[in-house]
Write a protein that holds these residues in place. Structure first.
Motif, PDB file in Angstrom:
ATOM      1  N   ALA A 214       0.847  -1.194   0.000  1.00 56.17           N
ATOM      2  CA  ALA A 214       0.000   0.000   0.000  1.00 56.17           C
ATOM      3  C   ALA A 214       0.880   1.241   0.000  1.00 56.17           C
ATOM      4  O   ALA A 214       1.566   1.528   0.987  1.00 56.17           O
ATOM      5  N   LEU A 215       0.857   1.973  -1.118  1.00 55.94           N
ATOM      6  CA  LEU A 215       1.669   3.173  -1.293  1.00 55.94           C
ATOM      7  C   LEU A 215       0.816   4.372  -1.682  1.00 55.94           C
ATOM      8  O   LEU A 215       1.340   5.402  -2.112  1.00 55.94           O
ATOM      9  N   GLY A 216      -0.484   4.270  -1.528  1.00 57.78           N
ATOM     10  CA  GLY A 216      -1.389   5.325  -1.960  1.00 57.78           C
ATOM     11  C   GLY A 216      -1.301   6.576  -1.113  1.00 57.78           C
ATOM     12  O   GLY A 216      -0.749   6.590  -0.003  1.00 57.78           O
ATOM     13  N   GLY A 217      -1.850   7.674  -1.660  1.00 59.46           N
ATOM     14  CA  GLY A 217      -1.932   8.911  -0.898  1.00 59.46           C
ATOM     15  C   GLY A 217      -0.604   9.578  -0.655  1.00 59.46           C
ATOM     16  O   GLY A 217      -0.399  10.172   0.413  1.00 59.46           O
ATOM     17  N   ASN A 218       0.313   9.496  -1.617  1.00 61.55           N
ATOM     18  CA  ASN A 218       1.600  10.160  -1.504  1.00 61.55           C
ATOM     19  C   ASN A 218       1.789  11.099  -2.698  1.00 61.55           C
ATOM     20  O   ASN A 218       0.813  11.561  -3.291  1.00 61.55           O
ATOM     21  N   ARG A 219       3.036  11.365  -3.047  1.00 59.73           N
ATOM     22  CA  ARG A 219       3.344  12.238  -4.189  1.00 59.73           C
ATOM     23  C   ARG A 219       4.268  11.512  -5.152  1.00 59.73           C
ATOM     24  O   ARG A 219       5.178  12.096  -5.725  1.00 59.73           O
ATOM     25  N   LEU A 220       4.028  10.235  -5.317  1.00 59.42           N
ATOM     26  CA  LEU A 220       4.886   9.406  -6.146  1.00 59.42           C
ATOM     27  C   LEU A 220       4.666   9.700  -7.621  1.00 59.42           C
ATOM     28  O   LEU A 220       3.536   9.958  -8.055  1.00 59.42           O
ATOM     29  N   ILE A 221       5.732   9.648  -8.384  1.00 58.26           N
ATOM     30  CA  ILE A 221       5.676   9.971  -9.806  1.00 58.26           C
ATOM     31  C   ILE A 221       6.211   8.800 -10.628  1.00 58.26           C
ATOM     32  O   ILE A 221       6.714   7.818 -10.095  1.00 58.26           O
ATOM     33  N   GLY A 222       6.128   8.963 -11.944  1.00 60.34           N
ATOM     34  CA  GLY A 222       6.627   7.930 -12.847  1.00 60.34           C
ATOM     35  C   GLY A 222       5.502   7.051 -13.349  1.00 60.34           C
ATOM     36  O   GLY A 222       4.311   7.303 -13.106  1.00 60.34           O
ATOM     37  N   GLY A 223       5.861   6.007 -14.051  1.00 63.43           N
ATOM     38  CA  GLY A 223       4.879   5.067 -14.565  1.00 63.43           C
ATOM     39  C   GLY A 223       4.659   3.908 -13.611  1.00 63.43           C
ATOM     40  O   GLY A 223       5.181   3.885 -12.491  1.00 63.43           O
ATOM     41  N   PHE A 224       3.884   2.958 -14.071  1.00 62.65           N
ATOM     42  CA  PHE A 224       3.660   1.752 -13.268  1.00 62.65           C
ATOM     43  C   PHE A 224       4.990   1.011 -13.152  1.00 62.65           C
ATOM     44  O   PHE A 224       5.649   0.737 -14.158  1.00 62.65           O
ATOM     45  N   PRO A 225       5.433   0.688 -11.925  1.00 62.39           N
ATOM     46  CA  PRO A 225       6.751   0.062 -11.743  1.00 62.39           C
ATOM     47  C   PRO A 225       6.827  -1.320 -12.384  1.00 62.39           C
ATOM     48  O   PRO A 225       6.108  -2.233 -11.984  1.00 62.39           O
ATOM     49  N   GLN A 226       7.690  -1.470 -13.351  1.00 62.11           N
ATOM     50  CA  GLN A 226       7.833  -2.755 -14.032  1.00 62.11           C
ATOM     51  C   GLN A 226       8.261  -3.857 -13.074  1.00 62.11           C
ATOM     52  O   GLN A 226       7.888  -5.020 -13.237  1.00 62.11           O
ATOM     53  N   GLY A 227       9.048  -3.487 -12.063  1.00 60.38           N
ATOM     54  CA  GLY A 227       9.536  -4.489 -11.119  1.00 60.38           C
ATOM     55  C   GLY A 227       8.418  -5.203 -10.381  1.00 60.38           C
ATOM     56  O   GLY A 227       8.558  -6.375 -10.000  1.00 60.38           O
ATOM     57  N   LEU A 228       7.289  -4.516 -10.171  1.00 59.82           N
ATOM     58  CA  LEU A 228       6.184  -5.133  -9.447  1.00 59.82           C
ATOM     59  C   LEU A 228       5.568  -6.287 -10.208  1.00 59.82           C
ATOM     60  O   LEU A 228       4.890  -7.136  -9.623  1.00 59.82           O
ATOM     61  N   LEU A 229       5.788  -6.338 -11.516  1.00 58.36           N
ATOM     62  CA  LEU A 229       5.236  -7.431 -12.312  1.00 58.36           C
ATOM     63  C   LEU A 229       5.881  -8.767 -11.974  1.00 58.36           C
ATOM     64  O   LEU A 229       5.394  -9.821 -12.410  1.00 58.36           O
ATOM     65  N   ASN A 230       6.953  -8.733 -11.182  1.00 59.96           N
ATOM     66  CA  ASN A 230       7.616  -9.974 -10.765  1.00 59.96           C
ATOM     67  C   ASN A 230       6.924 -10.635  -9.572  1.00 59.96           C
ATOM     68  O   ASN A 230       7.332 -11.712  -9.142  1.00 59.96           O
ATOM     69  N   LEU A 231       5.901  -9.972  -9.025  1.00 61.26           N
ATOM     70  CA  LEU A 231       5.281 -10.457  -7.790  1.00 61.26           C
ATOM     71  C   LEU A 231       4.047 -11.300  -8.064  1.00 61.26           C
ATOM     72  O   LEU A 231       3.086 -11.294  -7.305  1.00 61.26           O
ATOM     73  N   SER A 232       4.076 -12.055  -9.134  1.00 56.97           N
ATOM     74  CA  SER A 232       2.887 -12.788  -9.576  1.00 56.97           C
ATOM     75  C   SER A 232       2.421 -13.831  -8.576  1.00 56.97           C
ATOM     76  O   SER A 232       1.224 -14.094  -8.454  1.00 56.97           O
ATOM     77  N   ASN A 233       3.333 -14.443  -7.853  1.00 52.86           N
ATOM     78  CA  ASN A 233       2.953 -15.539  -6.960  1.00 52.86           C
ATOM     79  C   ASN A 233       2.388 -15.059  -5.632  1.00 52.86           C
ATOM     80  O   ASN A 233       1.592 -15.767  -5.011  1.00 52.86           O
ATOM     81  N   SER A 234       2.785 -13.859  -5.191  1.00 51.18           N
ATOM     82  CA  SER A 234       2.457 -13.461  -3.829  1.00 51.18           C
ATOM     83  C   SER A 234       1.438 -12.327  -3.724  1.00 51.18           C
ATOM     84  O   SER A 234       0.564 -12.361  -2.857  1.00 51.18           O
TER      85      SER A 234
END
Length: 461
Positions: A214-234
């Motif tokens: 949960a990283l919502g409600g901040n001031r984060l920028i950029g695109g959707f993090p490609q690294g998160l696509l590695n978390l398919s199992n969990s």
């Protein structure tokens, strides 16, 4: 000096286990720093019983007289946390959550046995001490709902046993430390609703066990993090809402994160089409994409999400112009548990499909306002007997409001504002005794206001 202090607090020396005045002094120091104790629990911390039997205290069986647990949650205590708590070197669990504690979090670097630290729901201030990294056995670290400021200490990434980290709802700034990738045991990480900036580190995709991010409600920028696509199992829950994220979503997001149950991308600046692959996330229950810049047709593949109960696509530029582009509406009947369907403030054009009446029997909220809808409202909407909130406002709908409206007896909100409805207001509206909001303004209704509207329950008016 120690003996005099113990006696001054009414503690018999004989009640203190041999060679363990330090734990006793730490408790007395804790009590001293508390300025408000409405339940009076700390008044019973006296010589009438050994301190191992004081409420909220648990001592070790293997090491008599050594405190392993201090648990005083939800007692409305005020004051500060004494630095002497840091001398309870056998402590495994410290829970002071849901109180009114303020001031700084003292150094706890000597608590090498500490496994659970829960100080959530207080008013603690200043920075999070990086000395917490010395508590090497920490498994759960909860500092949510406080007033912490400054950056998240990168050293906390050294906590290799950490499984649950919750810093949400503070005033933290700076970036998300990439060092958290070393905390391979993390299952829950909540940093939401702070003032964090920068991009989301791809290194978070190296957390093999994470279920809730949960990283919502901040001031984060950029695109959707490609690294998160590695978390398919969990990964089961991903919250990136209310940031400044943009660009297009990866087309394979649904194939890569196939075990997601909740996905929050709302209130960002994502653009392009909604990936059809999201329809492959068979266990998806809640999908929130509202208030972005998505365009194009709504993928009909979403109709494959049989576990879906919450779908919010409002506030985008999504289109439907013909039978083919309205197909998504027809296939949503497969989502038999759908409870919330929000499609308001888009570019949906034409007439409302008659299949609206085949939507889930459990549907409680349906919003289609702020589109380009025209024609009459299908009478089949009367089948949606569980509706509580129905919105058709800001469209070009026309014709008479017929008896379907009086059949939706659970309605609490009915919004028909600014359309082209005509004819009389049906007397059957008097059946809607639960209404708290009724908006019929800026239409072309004529005739008298039905007397049946006067039977609304006055407690709801």
């Amino acid at each position: 000096m120690s003996i005099m202090l113990l006696l001054s607090f009414g503690v018999l020396c004989s009640a203190v286990p041999e060679n363990n005045t330090e734990d006793m002094l730490s408790l007395i120091g804790f009590k001293q720093a508390i300025t408000y104790d409405p339940s009076g629990i700390l008044k019973h911390w006296n010589s009438s019983t050994t301190f191992c039997r004081w409420e909220g205290i648990k001592c070790s069986r293997r090491h008599p007289g050594r405190i392993v647990e201090l648990h005083l949650a939800g007692l409305k205590l005020s004051g500060q946390i004494s630095s002497l708590v840091g001398n309870l070197t056998f402590l495994k669990k410290l829970n002071l959550s849901t109180n009114g504690l303020s001031g700084r979090l003292p150094p706890l670097n000597r608590l090498h046995r500490l496994q659970i630290l829960d100080l959530g729901y207080n008013s603690l201030q200043d920075t999070i001490p990086d000395a917490l990294a010395n508590c090497s056995k920490l498994r759960k670290l909860f500092l949510s709902y406080n007033s912490f400021v400054g950056e998240i200490p990168p050293k906390l990434g050294l906590l290799s046993n950490l499984s649950d980290l919750r810093f949400n709802t503070n005033n933290l700034t700076g970036t998300i430390p990439s060092t958290f990738s070393n905390s391979s045991s993390i299952q829950v990480m909540s940093l939401s609703y702070n003032h964090l900036s920068g991009g989301i580190p791809d290194e978070l995709g190296k957390l093999p066990s994470i279920r809730w991010l949960a990283l919502g409600g901040n001031r984060l920028i950029g695109g959707f993090p490609q690294g998160l696509l590695n978390l398919s199992n969990s990964l089961r829950v991903l919250g990136l809402e209310s940031n400044k994220l943009g660009n297009r979503l990866p087309l394979n997001i649904g194939d890569s994160l196939s075990n997601l149950q909740w996905l929050f991308l709302n209130r960002n600046m994502f653009q392009g089409k909604i990936p059809a692959s999201l329809g492959n996330v068979s266990g998806m229950e809640r999908l929130e994409l509202e208030n972005n810049n998505f365009t194009g047709e709504i993928p009909s593949s979403l109709g494959k999400l049989k576990s879906l109960y919450y779908l919010n696509l409002g506030g985008n530029g999504l289109e439907a112009k013909d039978a083919q582009s309205w197909e998504f509406f027809n296939v949503l009947i497969n989502c038999s548990g759908l409870n919330i369907l929000a499609l308001d403030r888009n570019q949906l054009d034409g007439t409302i499909p008659g299949s609206i009446g085949n939507l889930s029997n459990s549907l409680e909220m349906l919003t289609l306002g702020g589109n380009k809808l025209s024609g009459i409202v299908p009478t089949s909407v009367a089948n949606l007997q569980s509706l509580i909130n129905l919105g058709f406002d800001y469209n070009n709908l026309s014709g008479k409001i017929v008896e379907w409206v009086g059949m939706l007896t659970k309605l609490q909100s009915l919004n028909l504002y600014q359309n082209k409805f005509s004819g009389p207001i049906p007397s059957s509206m008097g059946n809607l005794t639960q209404l708290t909001l009724l908006s019929l303004a800026l239409n072309e209704f004529e005739g008298p206001i039905p007397s049946s509207l006067g039977i609304f329950n006055s407690s709801h008016c």
